[in-house]
Write an enzyme that holds these catalytic residues in place. Structure first.
Site, PDB file in Angstrom:
ATOM      1  N   ASP A   1      13.833  -1.150  81.091  1.00  0.00           N
ATOM      2  CA  ASP A   1      14.778  -0.058  80.885  1.00  0.00           C
ATOM      3  C   ASP A   1      14.179   1.199  81.517  1.00  0.00           C
ATOM      4  O   ASP A   1      12.965   1.275  81.744  1.00  0.00           O
ATOM      5  CB  ASP A   1      14.974   0.130  79.382  1.00  0.00           C
ATOM      6  CG  ASP A   1      15.795   1.338  79.030  1.00  0.00           C
ATOM      7  OD1 ASP A   1      16.862   1.528  79.635  1.00  0.00           O
ATOM      8  OD2 ASP A   1      15.353   2.115  78.170  1.00  0.00           O
TER       9      ASP A   1
ATOM     10  N   ASP B   1      13.839   0.424  74.712  1.00  0.00           N
ATOM     11  CA  ASP B   1      13.743   1.163  73.448  1.00  0.00           C
ATOM     12  C   ASP B   1      15.023   1.179  72.641  1.00  0.00           C
ATOM     13  O   ASP B   1      15.015   1.554  71.470  1.00  0.00           O
ATOM     14  CB  ASP B   1      13.328   2.614  73.725  1.00  0.00           C
ATOM     15  CG  ASP B   1      14.462   3.423  74.340  1.00  0.00           C
ATOM     16  OD1 ASP B   1      14.876   4.430  73.739  1.00  0.00           O
ATOM     17  OD2 ASP B   1      14.953   3.043  75.409  1.00  0.00           O
TER      18      ASP B   1
ATOM     19  N   GLU C   1      16.229  11.174  78.669  1.00  0.00           N
ATOM     20  CA  GLU C   1      17.524  10.525  78.846  1.00  0.00           C
ATOM     21  C   GLU C   1      18.263  11.324  79.913  1.00  0.00           C
ATOM     22  O   GLU C   1      18.616  12.487  79.701  1.00  0.00           O
ATOM     23  CB  GLU C   1      18.317  10.521  77.531  1.00  0.00           C
ATOM     24  CG  GLU C   1      17.711   9.679  76.423  1.00  0.00           C
ATOM     25  CD  GLU C   1      17.945   8.188  76.619  1.00  0.00           C
ATOM     26  OE1 GLU C   1      18.901   7.825  77.342  1.00  0.00           O
ATOM     27  OE2 GLU C   1      17.179   7.384  76.041  1.00  0.00           O
TER      28      GLU C   1
ATOM     29  N   ASP D   1      15.512   5.026  80.864  1.00  0.00           N
ATOM     30  CA  ASP D   1      15.509   6.231  80.036  1.00  0.00           C
ATOM     31  C   ASP D   1      14.723   6.026  78.743  1.00  0.00           C
ATOM     32  O   ASP D   1      14.934   5.042  78.020  1.00  0.00           O
ATOM     33  CB  ASP D   1      16.948   6.636  79.709  1.00  0.00           C
ATOM     34  CG  ASP D   1      17.735   7.027  80.943  1.00  0.00           C
ATOM     35  OD1 ASP D   1      17.795   8.216  81.252  1.00  0.00           O
ATOM     36  OD2 ASP D   1      18.261   6.115  81.618  1.00  0.00           O
TER      37      ASP D   1
END
Length: 299
Positions: free
Chosen positions: A89, A246, A98, A91
């Site tokens: 992932d 996350d 983000e 961000d």
């Protein structure tokens, strides 16, 4: 079967003392002498539990023995630790921000958008409609601001270049798979050294965002599909893959991977993933594969 427990602290604040190692060995059956991967930062402890042992339960027992010490614990089988496919992932994983929240700040709605982002990452609302809602608020924003955001607001998570560089130096393929936007993943993948990147496309007209994203949206199901596609294309076994993320939209990918790592993750994600990193940086994912500090590389 032979297992290994890896104890990892953050390199910026080494916390792996001899006392902590002693306390961990005390709750691991047949614990051998520790193998130092990085002094005061990471060690492997090989041990031999009873048949049918549960790796998560063993990791929880070690965490309990360590108390409040800022040390991550990963327990797994000794064999097959080094992975040949890595999906990540972006961000709040490979970068510290983000991206959509930073774009929203430029139109004065960061707090509103960040609240939606948080709920989506916790799994409280569906990712796809939440993304459409947030992107709509960017309507009219000049697309050129992305370069400014990348330069001034986005920082790489410590350890990312070493993680990707070391795995690639040892024959792994690395893909950045994000529910964010290609305008960001292209640059971040290049900075870190990923082999490829996949993300959503922000629609642009007359050099301004139109407030929409190309369909279909790359979310939870697409991340899982990317892992399966790349794994099968490289003719790898599920056990040869690793994924990190996350948020709730990462969970299916993490659970499908041979080793799915929740990185400073939302509680539900951390509870469901194979392994969790609550204290360390991204080099923790190298230590849990058995790499020592002197084996680290960057692309």
């Amino acid at each position: 079967m032979a297992y290994v427990a890896t104890l990892i602290s953050n390199p910026s604040a080494p916390a792996l003392t001899s006392e902590a190692i002693h306390d961990a060995r005390a709750v691991l059956p047949g614990a051998q002498d520790p193998v130092v991967l990085a002094a005061e930062i990471a060690v492997d402890i090989h041990f031999a539990p009873e048949l049918g042992a549960d790796a998560r339960a063993l990791a929880d027992a070690v965490r309990a023995a360590l108390g409040s010490a800022p040390i991550d614990v990963v327990v797994q089988l000794e064999t097959g630790r080094r992975k040949r496919l890595f999906l990540a992932d972006m961000d709040s994983t490979m970068i510290g921000q983000e991206c959509i929240d930073e774009l929203a700040d430029l139109v004065g709605v960061k707090a509103h958008v960040a609240a939606i982002t948080e709920r989506a990452m916790r799994g409280e609302i569906d990712f796809e409609p939440a993304l459409r809602e947030r992107v709509a608020l960017l309507r009219g924003l000049p697309a050129g601001v992305v370069a400014d955001v990348l330069r001034d607001r986005i920082s790489l998570t410590p350890g990312g270049p070493e993680l990707v560089g070391t795995m690639k130096a040892n024959g792994a393929y690395a893909a950045l798979v994000s529910g964010g936007f290609t305008l960001f993943t292209g640059e971040i993948a290049n900075r870190i050294g990923f082999d490829e990147h996949r993300a959503n496309t922000l629609l642009i007209e007359d050099e301004r965002f139109v407030g929409a994203v190309a369909e279909p949206i790359l979310g939870r199901d697409a991340k899982l599909a990317a892992l399966v596609e790349l794994r099968d294309g490289l003719h790898l076994a599920p056990s040869e893959t690793m994924a990190v993320g996350d948020g709730a939209n990462d969970l299916a990918m993490l659970q499908e991977a041979g080793l799915g790592v929740a990185f400073h993750a939302k509680p539900a994600v951390a509870a469901a993933a194979h392994a969790r990193v609550d204290h360390g940086d991204l080099t923790a994912l190298l230590y849990m594969q058995g790499y020592s500090r002197d084996e680290f590389r960057t692309v």
